[in-house]
Design a protein around this motif. Sequence first.
Motif: not given
Length: 350
Positions: A157, A160-161, A164-165, A194-195, A198-199, A201
């Motif tokens: 995770p 991915v975090d 995403a940032e 997952m990316l 996340r983006t 969301a």
Amino acid sequence: MNSPDPRETDAPHEPAGGPTPVPIPAPVMPPSAGARLPSVRIGIWGGTASGKTTFLAALPIAVANDPATYGTWRVSGTTEEATRFLLDGVDTLTRQRQFPNATLAPARLAWSFHGETIEPGRGPSLLRRRPRRRESEFVLEIQDAPGVAYSQNRVAPDVVDFLAEANGILYLFDPLAGDAATDNFQYFYGVLQMLVARTAAVGKLERGRLPQHVAVCVTKFDDPVIFNNAVRAGFVTQDADGGRLPKVPDTHAQAYFDWTCQNHRHSGAPLVREALRTFFLAERVSYFATSAIGFHLNWSDTFDFRDFINIEHVEGRPRVRGLARPINVIEPLVTLERGIRGRLGRDARN
């Protein structure tokens, strides 16, 4: 005794008559006059054995190479850990002539880049402005994680975090990955899904696609199988002077990636290509034929097609045969920085 002239004292005073003037604020200096630019956060993405750690270790060597194309750069660590990574990487590739050990645990590193980039001329060919030099400074934040952290069934995770940032992504595509354990798609699609989730969301998709700039690096350009096939396919040119180093021109780099995917030994490669086109904005994706160690040169420092392999095996272990001459290692970062800075500047003006 005469009273002092109000203009000759620093004390506040009221005007002799008439309306009170509107106060004038102190001028705000533009960022280029003193304020440091914010960090550029770039995630590095690639599977097991794709060459992520070696790519990062080659960065200081690439910075010291010929500055004719992308300008002169200096890189330094912003923390003791980041500085040690640079020093150890250079020592391993140059003095020991070995390849760095694969990353075993995730590490976040930050390096300061200071340089003078060469921006290409623009406009129609007859009226095109000459290339101009531009001072540039940024802090590069990278997370180096082991390949297993990107595995479709074991995606970490925090990886991915970070992606995403990030403003940009260095994606390393391994053209030698040939089985299910190392296949590029295995380390790509799970992270991608997952990316995207996340983006989406947090409402940051742009036109339904991911906003990051991406540099797709087709690694191991120096490998004889990869290189000889690229020569036969007509993708390789050589510099006219100096070491006459081979390269894939920027104008053919995307076609080279497409060709590599189409002729890849494992069926997942074309799916990576289509996913890149589907989930990222085309104008923010660039392509490079990359090698962390480059080609061996002869006694006159000139490329010789009869003897260009820069890897030798000693006691069963691969070693760097001569000097490491990275190909397209600093260039993807400079391209990402230009694109990100340009977009941030346009967003600020709108």
